[in-house]
Design a protein around this motif. Structure first.
Motif, PDB file in Angstrom:
ATOM      1  N   THR A   1       0.817  -1.242   0.000  1.00 39.43           N
ATOM      2  CA  THR A   1       0.000   0.000   0.000  1.00 39.43           C
ATOM      3  C   THR A   1       0.834   1.269   0.000  1.00 39.43           C
ATOM      4  O   THR A   1       0.270   2.366   0.008  1.00 39.43           O
ATOM      5  N   SER A   2       2.171   1.200  -0.057  1.00 43.82           N
ATOM      6  CA  SER A   2       3.001   2.381   0.208  1.00 43.82           C
ATOM      7  C   SER A   2       3.076   3.366  -0.958  1.00 43.82           C
ATOM      8  O   SER A   2       3.645   4.447  -0.806  1.00 43.82           O
ATOM      9  N   GLY A   3       2.503   3.018  -2.116  1.00 37.99           N
ATOM     10  CA  GLY A   3       2.557   3.936  -3.247  1.00 37.99           C
ATOM     11  C   GLY A   3       1.410   4.927  -3.235  1.00 37.99           C
ATOM     12  O   GLY A   3       1.553   6.086  -2.839  1.00 37.99           O
ATOM     13  N   THR A   4       0.237   4.461  -3.656  1.00 38.64           N
ATOM     14  CA  THR A   4      -0.946   5.321  -3.744  1.00 38.64           C
ATOM     15  C   THR A   4      -2.071   4.868  -2.827  1.00 38.64           C
ATOM     16  O   THR A   4      -2.794   5.673  -2.255  1.00 38.64           O
ATOM     17  N   THR A   5      -2.210   3.545  -2.664  1.00 41.22           N
ATOM     18  CA  THR A   5      -3.371   3.001  -1.954  1.00 41.22           C
ATOM     19  C   THR A   5      -3.536   3.593  -0.562  1.00 41.22           C
ATOM     20  O   THR A   5      -4.652   3.923  -0.139  1.00 41.22           O
ATOM     21  N   TRP A   6      -2.440   3.763   0.155  1.00 37.60           N
ATOM     22  CA  TRP A   6      -2.533   4.147   1.572  1.00 37.60           C
ATOM     23  C   TRP A   6      -3.210   5.488   1.782  1.00 37.60           C
ATOM     24  O   TRP A   6      -3.833   5.720   2.819  1.00 37.60           O
TER      25      TRP A   6
ATOM     26  N   HIS B   1     -29.390  10.563  -4.843  1.00 42.73           N
ATOM     27  CA  HIS B   1     -28.918   9.821  -3.672  1.00 42.73           C
ATOM     28  C   HIS B   1     -28.827   8.338  -4.023  1.00 42.73           C
ATOM     29  O   HIS B   1     -29.769   7.761  -4.562  1.00 42.73           O
ATOM     30  N   LEU B   2     -27.660   7.736  -3.737  1.00 40.47           N
ATOM     31  CA  LEU B   2     -27.465   6.298  -3.918  1.00 40.47           C
ATOM     32  C   LEU B   2     -27.226   5.689  -2.543  1.00 40.47           C
ATOM     33  O   LEU B   2     -26.114   5.748  -1.997  1.00 40.47           O
ATOM     34  N   PRO B   3     -28.264   5.112  -1.938  1.00 39.70           N
ATOM     35  CA  PRO B   3     -28.167   4.691  -0.537  1.00 39.70           C
ATOM     36  C   PRO B   3     -27.206   3.542  -0.273  1.00 39.70           C
ATOM     37  O   PRO B   3     -26.751   3.369   0.853  1.00 39.70           O
ATOM     38  N   MET B   4     -26.852   2.757  -1.284  1.00 35.46           N
ATOM     39  CA  MET B   4     -25.981   1.606  -1.059  1.00 35.46           C
ATOM     40  C   MET B   4     -24.505   1.934  -1.269  1.00 35.46           C
ATOM     41  O   MET B   4     -23.652   1.062  -1.113  1.00 35.46           O
ATOM     42  N   ASP B   5     -24.178   3.185  -1.627  1.00 31.01           N
ATOM     43  CA  ASP B   5     -22.779   3.598  -1.713  1.00 31.01           C
ATOM     44  C   ASP B   5     -22.201   3.741  -0.314  1.00 31.01           C
ATOM     45  O   ASP B   5     -22.928   3.658   0.694  1.00 31.01           O
ATOM     46  N   GLY B   6     -20.899   4.003  -0.243  1.00 35.24           N
ATOM     47  CA  GLY B   6     -20.315   4.176   1.080  1.00 35.24           C
ATOM     48  C   GLY B   6     -18.868   4.561   1.035  1.00 35.24           C
ATOM     49  O   GLY B   6     -18.404   5.226   0.104  1.00 35.24           O
ATOM     50  N   GLN B   7     -18.130   4.123   2.056  1.00 34.22           N
ATOM     51  CA  GLN B   7     -16.727   4.461   2.187  1.00 34.22           C
ATOM     52  C   GLN B   7     -16.028   3.335   2.936  1.00 34.22           C
ATOM     53  O   GLN B   7     -16.669   2.500   3.581  1.00 34.22           O
ATOM     54  N   ALA B   8     -14.699   3.304   2.825  1.00 34.28           N
ATOM     55  CA  ALA B   8     -13.938   2.233   3.452  1.00 34.28           C
ATOM     56  C   ALA B   8     -12.519   2.709   3.699  1.00 34.28           C
ATOM     57  O   ALA B   8     -12.108   3.792   3.262  1.00 34.28           O
ATOM     58  N   ASP B   9     -11.743   1.888   4.392  1.00 30.81           N
ATOM     59  CA  ASP B   9     -10.336   2.171   4.664  1.00 30.81           C
ATOM     60  C   ASP B   9      -9.493   1.508   3.575  1.00 30.81           C
ATOM     61  O   ASP B   9      -9.374   0.279   3.545  1.00 30.81           O
ATOM     62  N   PRO B  10      -8.910   2.285   2.674  1.00 27.67           N
ATOM     63  CA  PRO B  10      -8.211   1.696   1.522  1.00 27.67           C
ATOM     64  C   PRO B  10      -7.067   0.767   1.903  1.00 27.67           C
ATOM     65  O   PRO B  10      -6.923  -0.326   1.335  1.00 27.67           O
ATOM     66  N   GLY B  11      -6.222   1.212   2.855  1.00 26.12           N
ATOM     67  CA  GLY B  11      -5.091   0.381   3.247  1.00 26.12           C
ATOM     68  C   GLY B  11      -5.525  -0.954   3.815  1.00 26.12           C
ATOM     69  O   GLY B  11      -4.960  -2.006   3.484  1.00 26.12           O
ATOM     70  N   ASN B  12      -6.549  -0.930   4.649  1.00 28.56           N
ATOM     71  CA  ASN B  12      -7.016  -2.174   5.250  1.00 28.56           C
ATOM     72  C   ASN B  12      -7.677  -3.094   4.228  1.00 28.56           C
ATOM     73  O   ASN B  12      -7.612  -4.323   4.355  1.00 28.56           O
ATOM     74  N   ILE B  13      -8.333  -2.522   3.225  1.00 19.79           N
ATOM     75  CA  ILE B  13      -8.883  -3.368   2.157  1.00 19.79           C
ATOM     76  C   ILE B  13      -7.759  -4.129   1.470  1.00 19.79           C
ATOM     77  O   ILE B  13      -7.842  -5.340   1.254  1.00 19.79           O
ATOM     78  N   ALA B  14      -6.685  -3.419   1.119  1.00 15.54           N
ATOM     79  CA  ALA B  14      -5.558  -4.071   0.451  1.00 15.54           C
ATOM     80  C   ALA B  14      -4.942  -5.144   1.350  1.00 15.54           C
ATOM     81  O   ALA B  14      -4.614  -6.253   0.877  1.00 15.54           O
ATOM     82  N   LEU B  15      -4.767  -4.834   2.644  1.00  9.99           N
ATOM     83  CA  LEU B  15      -4.174  -5.810   3.554  1.00  9.99           C
ATOM     84  C   LEU B  15      -5.083  -7.022   3.749  1.00  9.99           C
ATOM     85  O   LEU B  15      -4.603  -8.158   3.878  1.00  9.99           O
ATOM     86  N   ALA B  16      -6.402  -6.795   3.747  1.00  7.71           N
ATOM     87  CA  ALA B  16      -7.331  -7.921   3.857  1.00  7.71           C
ATOM     88  C   ALA B  16      -7.260  -8.799   2.612  1.00  7.71           C
ATOM     89  O   ALA B  16      -7.286 -10.036   2.703  1.00  7.71           O
ATOM     90  N   LEU B  17      -7.174  -8.171   1.436  1.00 12.30           N
ATOM     91  CA  LEU B  17      -7.020  -8.946   0.200  1.00 12.30           C
ATOM     92  C   LEU B  17      -5.717  -9.740   0.222  1.00 12.30           C
ATOM     93  O   LEU B  17      -5.673 -10.903  -0.207  1.00 12.30           O
TER      94      LEU B  17
END
Length: 816
Positions: free
Chosen positions: A43-48, A144-160
């Motif tokens: 994640t150290s390039g852009t993802t973080w 309004h798109l009720p099913m959209d959202g947000q997340a932690d990018p670094g943690n998504i990559a680490l989970a993958l």
């Protein structure tokens, strides 16, 4: 230090969210011997430093499909891996500050319904109820798109990454790939450095997920990967007392987005003119780095934001962040196998939407690698759309100053890029410009889209309604229908296929019969094993061993790659000759008379029937005259050596002066072709669309023997069609169709418009779109007995429907 194996099935280069997603999905498919190498830390390039916005609605059905997959994946990753991803469906909202933007977001809302995304249009009062901190001045509407959202990018990559490891993948950090090795046109592995020591991994496949490093890495192998880093700015406030959970908010006319996170507000910007970065390479030490602050650059965005969100005036700034992200010349990422090198795969260039894109992109690429074919149509993001000249760094630097800002610009139909123009020009460019041509760009080619009248400003004035060239298009359209028009289509891709085995090769890759007499032109498709359309083209037999293929300019690299992939051991030479000839389509009922003035040849039906090409004298030069049409009228495409093109052009203008010859652009050609129901590759027909369901069975000859896709055609004929491509005409002459508008059958959404334009002869907007059959092989009469309508920006308009071309259904005019 991780021990690096000497051999792997696949090496993935880059440990951002994209590389981790590819590793995860390949491992889930059961691939073993997967190695992911990251030059520094994951994640150290852009993802973080990504903002982590999860927006499901994308510009096309399949990109929306990929984004929805990403959202579903991130929702379940925590349970699967034990690592929190921070994903929460707080919804998202976009507001409009003008009627034009209202039209855009309401069209997007209609598109969302067609793509199965939950969406609600909002009044200004409803916007304020959802986001009470907003200053509502100037707000005219919201979506309004009720099913959209947000997340932690670094943690998504680490989970993958953890999921990939759990399924057997090896992930090594602080291992820098220095080179991809190759032999005999395919990858053989990678050279790397670990703690200063060199090493090599032998591998069948390599995947470049190098992000902003990817372009230079690809260039070492002659692979075109056009992307360039830009500076991307955002601020994070101090904690704001009493701030509750809020939807992600976008105010595109102010170039801003807002994300509430842990009681703070993140304000990000996609400013109209961006700052490219890393032109001369990225520092070797770059790791979790920030770029220097540039408050002056960000200040106009912040000033508008304080007015739009008054609470920001009282909130302190906790973080001012500037970090690099990769952008591409067309704001679409790259996926797939590089045409230059077998088993060199790419997943890079995400244009600041890498988090929502990478889950689906990793899934799609892994399935593509596993089966040898993409799981569905991915042409929009296919690496084969990249043009070799786009490797040029000056071009990329100039273009990405614009593409970052285009993410939040008005996405008007026919909007043209303003930067890095004029790279690929026809030899007639200056002559056309002097006569009022207004140019558009496709694959770098400058093409005359319409011609301004004397005294008219020769430039676009964009709108969602009738634009300033609508009357010009009509005049050009009617010249093609009733008189004679001349176009410059030199951007066509032109390919020579020749050699002892040229005929047998083309019989294998083409669905129509190629064994015709010299001089005959064959309209055909190249199919995949599923019966989907890989290429839509004409093939002219020049001699016993030589054939001339004409393909769209935008798909040339794709089509060359498809041909070369299937050539096998045959004695066949495939040559791109696109730049060698200028193409001048001369179309309309008076085209025969005009040509007869410029050439001594006989252009009657007997000596020169439809579907025939022959050499002619014209003026004092020579040309090859192909009697074909993409506008549905009598006409010829004249293929002229570039050295003689100006002379032939001037000869035609002189011969047609008293016949009312009119120079015509691509907009008029497109409005004519859609009235005739001619298909457009990439919109109406793709590798996902079965040739029979696209209504092109007349160009398929199963009786000729084996060819790619034959079994799929025979199977579909036996099973019956599951859908049909239908032509629509709105009964109300006022609304306009472009693409992706929902199609309703008996009041229910069943599909969307694949392409649209205005039919000046038919007197209304025309669209094409697939309609599912209610039963396999549903008879045409039953399908047409239904009532049809099309939704445009929230309004539903009745439409006529037809399976035959509404204009000249018997094609009598092309054979006058």
């Amino acid at each position: 230090m991780v021990a690096i194996p000497s051999k792997a099935r696949v090496v993935i280069i880059g440990g951002g969210v994209s590389g981790c997603s590819v590793a995860y999905h390949l491992a889930r498919l059961g691939w073993t011997d997967i190695v992911l190498l990251e030059r520094k830390q994951l994640t150290s390039g852009t993802t973080w430093h990504a903002a982590g916005l999860i927006g499901q609605l994308q510009p096309s059905q399949n990109r929306t499909r990929l984004a929805k997959y990403s959202a579903d994946l991130y929702a379940r990753l925590e349970e699967e891996t034990g690592l929190a991803t921070g994903f929460r469906q707080c919804g998202s909202m976009t507001v409009a500050l003008s009627e034009e933007r209202r039209e855009e977001i309401f069209r997007l809302a209609a598109q969302a319904r067609a793509f199965g995304v939950e969406v609600n249009e909002l009044t200004p009062d409803e916007v304020l109820r959802l986001y009470p901190h907003l200053n509502p001045d100037g707000v005219v509407a919201g979506v309004h798109l009720p099913m959209d959202g947000q997340a932690d990018p670094g943690n998504i990559a680490l989970a993958l990454a953890k999921g990939a490891r759990q399924n057997g993948a090896l992930i090594a950090e602080r291992v820098k790939v220095t080179r991809v090795t190759e032999a005999d046109g395919r990858v053989t592995g990678v050279d790397y450095e670990q703690d200063g020591a060199p090493g090599h991994i032998t591998a069948e496949h390599v995947v470049n997920c190098g992000g902003m490093w990817g372009r230079e890495l690809a260039a070492q192998n002659g692979v075109t990967l056009p992307l360039h880093a830009c500076e991307h700015f955002y601020i994070v406030t101090e904690g704001i007392p009493g701030l509750s959970r809020l939807p992600v908010l976008r105010v595109p006319e102010e170039c801003a987005y807002y994300k509430e996170d842990a009681g703070k507000i993140l304000l990000g910007a996609f400013e109209p003119k961006a700052k490219p970065w890393g032109m001369d390479g990225i520092p070797e030490t770059f790791e979790f780095d920030q770029l220097p602050e540039d408050f002056d650059h960000f200040e106009p965005i912040l000033e508008a934001a304080v007015n739009r969100m008054p609470m920001l005036a009282e909130a302190g700034i906790h973080t001012f962040f500037n970090g690099p992200e990769s952008f591409t010349p067309d704001d679409r990422y790259y996926l797939g196998e590089a045409p230059e090198l077998k088993n060199y795969w790419v997943a890079a260039g995400y244009n600041s939407i890498g988090i929502i894109s990478s889950g689906g992109a990793g899934m799609a690429l892994s399935q593509w690698m596993d089966s040898g074919e993409p799981p569905f149509d991915l042409w929009e993001v296919d690496i084969r759309r990249a043009q070799p000249f786009q490797r040029n760094r000056r071009y990329l630097r100039e273009r990405v100053t614009e593409t970052l800002g285009l993410l939040y610009a008005d996405h008007f139909p026919y909007r043209q890029m303003a930067s890095a123009r004029g790279v690929r020009r026809s030899v007639l460019h200056d002559q056309l410009k002097a006569r009022g041509a207004v140019f558009g760009e496709v694959a770098g080619h400058e093409r005359a889209n319409w011609f301004a009248e004397p005294g008219q400003e020769p430039e676009y004035r964009y709108s969602w309604k009738r634009q300033n060239w609508f009357a010009n298009q009509r005049a050009e359209h009617m010249a093609l229908r009733d008189g004679v028009g001349l176009l410059d289509m030199s951007s066509f891709g032109k390919i020579r296929v020749e050699g002892r085995d040229a005929l047998s090769f083309l019989q294998t890759v083409c669905a129509n019969d190629m064994d015709v007499a010299a001089g005959r032109i064959v309209y055909t498709q190249m199919l995949n094993a599923r019966g989907g359309i890989e290429c839509d083209l004409t093939v002219t037999r020049l001699s016993e061993t030589a054939f001339f293929l004409v393909v769209p300019g935008a798909t040339l690299q794709r089509d060359l790659a498809w041909l070369r992939r299937h050539v096998g051991e045959g004695f066949v030479v495939i040559t791109d000759v696109s730049a060698a000839e200028t193409v001048l389509p001369l179309m309309g009922p008076k085209s025969r008379e005009l040509l007869s003035r410029a050439s001594p040849a006989d252009f009657g039906n007997e000596p020169h029937p439809f579907g025939m090409a022959r050499e002619i004298e014209i003026g004092m030069g020579l040309a090859r005259a192909h009697r074909v049409t993409y506008v549905g009228e009598l006409g010829w495409e004249l293929y002229v050596g570039t050295d003689q093109a100006a002379h032939v052009f001037e000869t035609l203008l002189e011969a047609g002066e008293d016949l009312g010859l009119k120079l015509c652009g691509l907009h008029a050609m497109d409005s004519c072709r859609i009235e005739k129901g001619y298909r457009h590759f990439g919109h109406d027909i793709t590798d996902e669309d079965h040739v029979l369901e696209a209504g092109l069975g007349f160009a398929v000859k199963t009786g000729k023997g084996a060819f790619i896709g034959r079994e799929a055609v025979l199977r579909k004929r036996e099973e019956g069609l599951s859908r049909r491509l239908v032509q629509f005409r709105l009964k109300d002459p006022e609304p306009l169709l472009f693409h992706n508008e929902p199609v309703l059958r008996d009041g229910k959404i069943v599909g969307h418009v694949t392409s649209g334009n205005y039919g000046h002869t038919l007197g209304g907007a025309i669209g094409l779109g697939y309609v599912p059959c209610r039963t396999p092989g549903e008879p045409a009469a039953e399908m047409l007995a239904s009532s049809y309508a099309i939704e445009v920006a929230g309004q539903v308009f009745e439409a006529d429907a037809s399976l035959r071309p509404m204009y000249d259904p018997a094609s009598e005019r092309v054979k006058l």
